[in-house]
Design a protein around this motif. Structure first.
Motif, PDB file in Angstrom:
ATOM      1  N   ASP A 262       1.070  -6.815  -5.614  1.00 45.17           N
ATOM      2  CA  ASP A 262      -0.175  -7.145  -5.254  1.00 45.17           C
ATOM      3  C   ASP A 262      -0.363  -6.915  -3.619  1.00 45.17           C
ATOM      4  OD1 ASP A 262       1.620  -8.823  -4.076  1.00 45.17           O
ATOM      5  OD2 ASP A 262       0.923 -10.749  -4.398  1.00 45.17           O
ATOM      6  N   LEU A 263      -1.602  -6.761  -3.173  1.00 44.53           N
ATOM      7  CA  LEU A 263      -1.726  -6.665  -1.699  1.00 44.53           C
ATOM      8  C   LEU A 263      -2.171  -7.604  -0.740  1.00 44.53           C
ATOM      9  CD1 LEU A 263      -3.947  -3.480  -2.060  1.00 44.53           C
ATOM     10  CD2 LEU A 263      -1.353  -3.492  -1.220  1.00 44.53           C
ATOM     11  N   PRO A 264      -1.940  -7.947   0.372  1.00 38.76           N
ATOM     12  CA  PRO A 264      -2.219  -9.175   1.209  1.00 38.76           C
ATOM     13  C   PRO A 264      -3.566  -9.276   1.175  1.00 38.76           C
ATOM     14  CG  PRO A 264      -1.115  -7.373   2.375  1.00 38.76           C
ATOM     15  CD  PRO A 264      -1.223  -7.056   1.111  1.00 38.76           C
ATOM     16  N   GLN A 265      -4.154 -10.532   1.501  1.00 42.45           N
ATOM     17  CA  GLN A 265      -5.313 -10.911   1.726  1.00 42.45           C
ATOM     18  C   GLN A 265      -5.809 -10.492   3.257  1.00 42.45           C
ATOM     19  OE1 GLN A 265      -7.370 -12.086  -0.584  1.00 42.45           O
ATOM     20  NE2 GLN A 265      -5.709 -12.001  -2.064  1.00 42.45           N
ATOM     21  N   ASP A 266      -5.162 -10.070   3.985  1.00 39.15           N
ATOM     22  CA  ASP A 266      -5.449  -9.558   5.280  1.00 39.15           C
ATOM     23  C   ASP A 266      -5.464  -8.186   5.469  1.00 39.15           C
ATOM     24  OD1 ASP A 266      -2.876  -9.641   5.066  1.00 39.15           O
ATOM     25  OD2 ASP A 266      -2.554 -10.421   7.159  1.00 39.15           O
ATOM     26  N   MET A 267      -5.842  -7.375   4.507  1.00 35.72           N
ATOM     27  CA  MET A 267      -5.606  -5.899   4.410  1.00 35.72           C
ATOM     28  C   MET A 267      -6.757  -5.414   5.224  1.00 35.72           C
ATOM     29  SD  MET A 267      -3.107  -3.939   2.977  1.00 35.72           S
ATOM     30  CE  MET A 267      -4.407  -2.382   2.531  1.00 35.72           C
ATOM     31  N   ASP A 268      -7.775  -6.198   5.591  1.00 39.25           N
ATOM     32  CA  ASP A 268      -8.962  -5.878   6.400  1.00 39.25           C
ATOM     33  C   ASP A 268      -8.566  -5.685   7.898  1.00 39.25           C
ATOM     34  OD1 ASP A 268      -8.460  -8.491   6.687  1.00 39.25           O
ATOM     35  OD2 ASP A 268     -10.607  -8.891   6.207  1.00 39.25           O
ATOM     36  N   ARG A 269      -7.433  -5.990   8.170  1.00 42.17           N
ATOM     37  CA  ARG A 269      -6.909  -5.764   9.508  1.00 42.17           C
ATOM     38  C   ARG A 269      -6.715  -4.384   9.826  1.00 42.17           C
ATOM     39  NH1 ARG A 269      -1.851  -9.690  10.961  1.00 42.17           N
ATOM     40  NH2 ARG A 269      -2.292  -8.698  12.874  1.00 42.17           N
ATOM     41  N   LEU A 270      -6.677  -3.389   8.938  1.00 39.58           N
ATOM     42  CA  LEU A 270      -6.516  -2.022   9.271  1.00 39.58           C
ATOM     43  C   LEU A 270      -7.992  -1.515   9.103  1.00 39.58           C
ATOM     44  CD1 LEU A 270      -3.929  -0.963   6.529  1.00 39.58           C
ATOM     45  CD2 LEU A 270      -3.483  -1.494   9.278  1.00 39.58           C
ATOM     46  N   GLU A 271      -8.839  -1.739  10.370  1.00 37.78           N
ATOM     47  CA  GLU A 271      -9.976  -1.595  10.339  1.00 37.78           C
ATOM     48  C   GLU A 271     -10.573   0.028  10.354  1.00 37.78           C
ATOM     49  OE1 GLU A 271     -11.526  -3.543  14.148  1.00 37.78           O
ATOM     50  OE2 GLU A 271     -10.994  -5.537  13.421  1.00 37.78           O
ATOM     51  N   GLN A 272      -9.702   0.947  10.565  1.00 38.09           N
ATOM     52  CA  GLN A 272      -9.843   2.413  10.741  1.00 38.09           C
ATOM     53  C   GLN A 272      -9.174   3.034   9.576  1.00 38.09           C
ATOM     54  OE1 GLN A 272      -8.861   4.220  14.455  1.00 38.09           O
ATOM     55  NE2 GLN A 272      -9.092   2.364  15.506  1.00 38.09           N
ATOM     56  N   LEU A 273      -8.917   2.323   8.539  1.00 39.66           N
ATOM     57  CA  LEU A 273      -8.343   2.956   7.338  1.00 39.66           C
ATOM     58  C   LEU A 273      -9.298   3.889   6.438  1.00 39.66           C
ATOM     59  CD1 LEU A 273      -5.851   3.246   5.565  1.00 39.66           C
ATOM     60  CD2 LEU A 273      -6.505   1.109   4.357  1.00 39.66           C
ATOM     61  N   VAL A 274      -9.041   4.955   6.251  1.00 39.83           N
ATOM     62  CA  VAL A 274      -9.929   5.839   5.350  1.00 39.83           C
ATOM     63  C   VAL A 274      -9.277   6.279   3.996  1.00 39.83           C
ATOM     64  CG1 VAL A 274     -10.821   8.220   5.619  1.00 39.83           C
ATOM     65  CG2 VAL A 274     -10.589   7.006   7.532  1.00 39.83           C
ATOM     66  N   THR A 275      -7.935   6.576   3.943  1.00 38.88           N
ATOM     67  CA  THR A 275      -7.635   6.660   2.574  1.00 38.88           C
ATOM     68  C   THR A 275      -6.540   5.735   2.161  1.00 38.88           C
ATOM     69  OG1 THR A 275      -8.180   9.078   2.924  1.00 38.88           O
ATOM     70  CG2 THR A 275      -6.719   8.624   1.187  1.00 38.88           C
ATOM     71  N   LEU A 276      -6.539   5.378   1.081  1.00 40.81           N
ATOM     72  CA  LEU A 276      -5.525   4.265   0.613  1.00 40.81           C
ATOM     73  C   LEU A 276      -5.014   4.941  -0.746  1.00 40.81           C
ATOM     74  CD1 LEU A 276      -3.849   1.750   0.859  1.00 40.81           C
ATOM     75  CD2 LEU A 276      -5.740   0.408  -0.355  1.00 40.81           C
ATOM     76  N   PHE A 277      -3.769   5.058  -1.091  1.00 37.33           N
ATOM     77  CA  PHE A 277      -2.781   5.475  -2.180  1.00 37.33           C
ATOM     78  C   PHE A 277      -2.207   4.270  -2.502  1.00 37.33           C
ATOM     79  CE2 PHE A 277      -3.547   9.636   0.148  1.00 37.33           C
ATOM     80  CZ  PHE A 277      -4.325  10.345  -0.794  1.00 37.33           C
ATOM     81  N   ILE A 278      -2.515   3.664  -3.691  1.00 34.09           N
ATOM     82  CA  ILE A 278      -1.583   2.715  -4.270  1.00 34.09           C
ATOM     83  C   ILE A 278      -1.259   2.698  -5.862  1.00 34.09           C
ATOM     84  CG2 ILE A 278      -2.350   0.795  -2.523  1.00 34.09           C
ATOM     85  CD1 ILE A 278      -4.445  -0.096  -4.560  1.00 34.09           C
ATOM     86  N   HIS A 279      -1.463   4.031  -6.428  1.00 36.00           N
ATOM     87  CA  HIS A 279      -1.131   4.400  -7.577  1.00 36.00           C
ATOM     88  C   HIS A 279       0.254   4.243  -8.098  1.00 36.00           C
ATOM     89  CE1 HIS A 279      -1.176   7.847  -5.821  1.00 36.00           C
ATOM     90  NE2 HIS A 279      -0.404   8.477  -6.407  1.00 36.00           N
ATOM     91  N   LYS A 280       0.520   3.948  -9.209  1.00 37.50           N
ATOM     92  CA  LYS A 280       2.104   4.042  -9.831  1.00 37.50           C
ATOM     93  C   LYS A 280       2.659   2.675  -9.288  1.00 37.50           C
ATOM     94  CE  LYS A 280       2.909   8.558 -11.743  1.00 37.50           C
ATOM     95  NZ  LYS A 280       3.780   9.452 -11.924  1.00 37.50           N
ATOM     96  N   ASN A 281       1.882   1.648  -9.276  1.00 40.08           N
ATOM     97  CA  ASN A 281       2.605   0.294  -8.633  1.00 40.08           C
ATOM     98  C   ASN A 281       2.181  -0.751  -9.997  1.00 40.08           C
ATOM     99  OD1 ASN A 281       3.756   0.145  -5.766  1.00 40.08           O
ATOM    100  ND2 ASN A 281       1.962   1.242  -5.821  1.00 40.08           N
ATOM    101  N   ASN A 282       2.453  -1.910  -9.816  1.00 41.55           N
ATOM    102  CA  ASN A 282       2.341  -3.049 -10.734  1.00 41.55           C
ATOM    103  C   ASN A 282       1.169  -3.981 -10.475  1.00 41.55           C
ATOM    104  OD1 ASN A 282       4.598  -2.217 -12.310  1.00 41.55           O
ATOM    105  ND2 ASN A 282       5.796  -3.234 -11.022  1.00 41.55           N
ATOM    106  N   PHE A 283      -0.006  -3.551  -9.749  1.00 43.24           N
ATOM    107  CA  PHE A 283      -1.253  -4.265  -9.361  1.00 43.24           C
ATOM    108  C   PHE A 283      -1.959  -4.628 -10.705  1.00 43.24           C
ATOM    109  CE2 PHE A 283      -0.369  -1.581  -5.436  1.00 43.24           C
ATOM    110  CZ  PHE A 283       0.078  -2.820  -4.769  1.00 43.24           C
ATOM    111  N   THR A 284      -2.188  -5.746 -10.757  1.00 47.17           N
ATOM    112  CA  THR A 284      -3.198  -6.076 -11.760  1.00 47.17           C
ATOM    113  C   THR A 284      -4.680  -6.517 -11.502  1.00 47.17           C
ATOM    114  OG1 THR A 284      -2.627  -8.328 -11.599  1.00 47.17           O
ATOM    115  CG2 THR A 284      -1.448  -7.195 -13.500  1.00 47.17           C
ATOM    116  N   TYR A 285      -4.598  -6.433  -9.882  1.00 48.59           N
ATOM    117  CA  TYR A 285      -6.170  -7.120  -9.345  1.00 48.59           C
ATOM    118  C   TYR A 285      -5.980  -6.317  -7.892  1.00 48.59           C
ATOM    119  CZ  TYR A 285      -3.651 -10.369  -6.335  1.00 48.59           C
ATOM    120  OH  TYR A 285      -3.134 -11.183  -5.699  1.00 48.59           O
ATOM    121  N   LEU A 286      -7.262  -6.175  -7.127  1.00 52.31           N
ATOM    122  CA  LEU A 286      -7.204  -5.750  -6.031  1.00 52.31           C
ATOM    123  C   LEU A 286      -8.050  -6.893  -5.158  1.00 52.31           C
ATOM    124  CD1 LEU A 286      -8.338  -2.101  -6.316  1.00 52.31           C
ATOM    125  CD2 LEU A 286      -6.116  -2.931  -5.799  1.00 52.31           C
TER     126      LEU A 286
END
Length: 387
Positions: A262-286
Motif C-alpha cells: 500500500d501507499l501512505p495517505q499523505d502521498m500528496d505531500r509530493l506537490e511537484q510529482l510528475v511521474t510515478l512508477f509503482i508497477h510489479k508490487n502487491n497493490f490492491t488499491y490506490l
C-alpha cells in the motif's frame, strides 16, 4: 542490646549525575570534532599527498610518467604541479598564456571525466588519487567491490556514475562531496545507504535500482530538497521510505518491482510529482490522495491485482494511467516452476540483477509520453537474425 544508633544515608539525585556526565560527553565530542577539523584543514595532509606523489612517480617508467603528467596538466587546480622538465624561471610562450586566459575566462566549459569499464578491473587505478580535479566518474561493468578511501578529496565531483559493478557499500566520506548532483549506483550489491549522503544537499538525481538487499533509506536523506529524480526499483522495500515523502522537489519516483502492499495517505505531500512508477508490487488499491497532486501526469501500475482505483485518476484526461498486465502464458509457466522458485530467489540474491527488463519498460513508457491516448494492449516481440 545497646542503644540504637542513627545512620545518615546519603541520597543522590541520579538525574543530576546523568546530566553532569552528558555535559562531559558533549564537551569531549566537541573537542574531538574540532581536532578532526584542525587536522583536515592543516597542511599536513597536503604535504603528505605531495610526498606520496613524488614517491609514486619514482616507481613509474618514462612513458607512464609522461602519461600521468598529461592528465595532470589538464587540471584547473594548483594543488599538484607535474614536473614538465622546464626550468622554473623560464617564461611561458604566448600559446600557453592564451590557453591559461581561456581557462580563466571559461572555467565552466571545462568538463573532466574519468571512465573505467571491463571485468578485468578489480580495483581503481592507483594514479586516480592524484586526479582530484575530475568532475565526473563513469565506472561500469567492473568487479570493483568498494570505493577508494580518497574519495573525499574529489571536492569538485558533480557526477558519480558507478552502475553494474559489485560495490557492497557506500563509504561515509561520500557526504563530503558537497557539489555532487548525480549519483547512479544501480545494479550493485548495496544493503544500506549511509546517512552521510544527506549532506550532499545539491543532489538532483539518485538511482539505487536493482541492488542486493536494500530495504530502507536513512531519514537523513530528507535534507535532499533539490532531488527531482529518485529510483529505488527492483529492491526489497515493503513501504515507501519516510525520507522520500520529505523530498519536496521530487518529480519522478520509481518504486516498481518491490514488496509494497500500500501507499501512505499523505502521498500528496509530493506537490511537484510528475511521474510515478509503482508497477510489479502487491497493490490492491490506490489512495485517494494521489488525485490531489495537481502536477501528476503519468502513473504506471500493475493491473493484475489492482481492484480499487480512484475515479479521478482514471477519468482525468491530464493523467496517463498505464496498467501493465502479465502475459497469461507466463503465469502458467510460473506455476509449473514453483518447485524451483526458492532456488531461483537464492541465486538472484547472490548475483547482480539484470537491467534489461527495466530498460525495456522505460523505453516503452517514454514512447507513450508523446501520444494522446494510451493503447489498451501491447505485445512484446523478440526478433533474432541469423547471418
Amino acid at each position: 542490646m545497646g542503644p540504637e544508633r542513627k545512620l545518615d544515608v546519603p541520597v543522590y539525585d541520579l538525574s543530576l549525575i546523568r546530566g553532569m556526565w552528558e555535559v562531559r560527553v558533549k564537551k569531549h565530542r566537541e573537542r574531538q570534532k574540532k581536532e578532526k577539523e584542525r587536522i583536515e584543514q592543516s597542511a599536513l595532509a597536503r604535504i603528505d599527498q605531495e610526498w606520496q606523489y613524488r614517491i609514486y612517480c619514482k616507481t613509474l617508467k618514462t612513458s607512464e610518467l609522461n602519461l600521468l603528467h598529461h592528465y595532470l596538466e589538464r587540471s584547473t587546480l594548483t594543488d599538484i604541479q607535474p614536473c614538465t622538465g622546464k626550468h622554473s624561471g623560464q617564461a611561458c610562450t604566448k600559446s600557453d598564456q592564451q590557453q591559461c586566459q581561456d581557462v580563466q575566462q571559461d572555467p565552466d566549459e571545462v568538463k573532466l571525466s574519468f571512465q573505467l569499464e571491463g571485468e578485468r578491473w578489480m580495483d581503481f587505478p592507483r594514479e586516480l588519487q592524484w586526479m582530484t580535479y575530475l568532475k565526473e566518474w563513469h565506472v561500469r561493468r567492473t568487479r570493483i567491490r568498494r570505493l577508494p578511501d580518497y574519495l573525499a578529496l574529489f571536492t569538485q565531483l558533480t557526477v558519480l556514475d558507478i552502475p553494474k559493478n559489485a560495490i557492497t557499500e557506500l563509504p561515509p566520506e561520500i557526504g563530503k562531496l558537497m557539489v555532487l548532483r548525480e549519483l547512479y549506483v544501480s545494479y550493485n550489491r548495496l544493503s544500506r545507504v549511509p546517512p552521510e549522503l544527506g549532506n550532499c544537499e545539491k543532489l538532483e538525481r539518485l538511482e539505487l535500482a536493482g541492488n542486493h538487499n536494500l530495504s530502507e533509506l536513512p531519514f537523513e536523506l530528507s535534507s535532499l530538497k533539490q532531488l527531482v529524480h529518485l529510483d529505488i526499483a527492483e529492491n526489497r522495500f515493503v513501504s515507501i521510505p519516510i525520507c522520500a515523502l520529505r523530498m519536496t522537489s521530487l518529480q519522478l519516483l520509481d518504486l516498481s518491482n518491490n514488496c509494497m502492499t500500500d501507499l501512505p495517505q499523505d502521498m500528496d505531500r509530493l506537490e511537484q510529482l510528475v511521474t510515478l512508477f509503482i508497477h510489479k508490487n502487491n497493490f490492491t488499491y490506490l489512495p485517494h490522495c494521489l488525485a490531489n497532486i495537481t502536477t501528476l501526469a503519468m502513473i504506471v501500475v500493475s493491473g493484475d491485482e489492482l481492484t480499487c482505483i480512484p475515479t479521478k485518476l482514471c477519468n482525468n484526461p491530464e493523467i496517463k494511467f498505464i496498467r501493465l498486465y502479465d502475459n497469461p502464458a507466463s503465469k502458467e509457466k510460473k506455476k509449473k516452476e514453483g518447485v524451483r522458485r526458492r532456488w531461483r530467489e537464492q541465486r538472484e540474491a547472490e548475483e547482480v540483477k539484470d537491467s534489461g527488463e527495466k530498460e525495456f519498460i522505460e523505453a516503452y513508457i517514454s514512447s507513450l509520453q508523446d501520444r494522446d491516448t494510451v493503447p489498451y494492449a501491447t505485445t512484446k516481440v523478440s526478433i533474432s537474425c541469423l547471418l
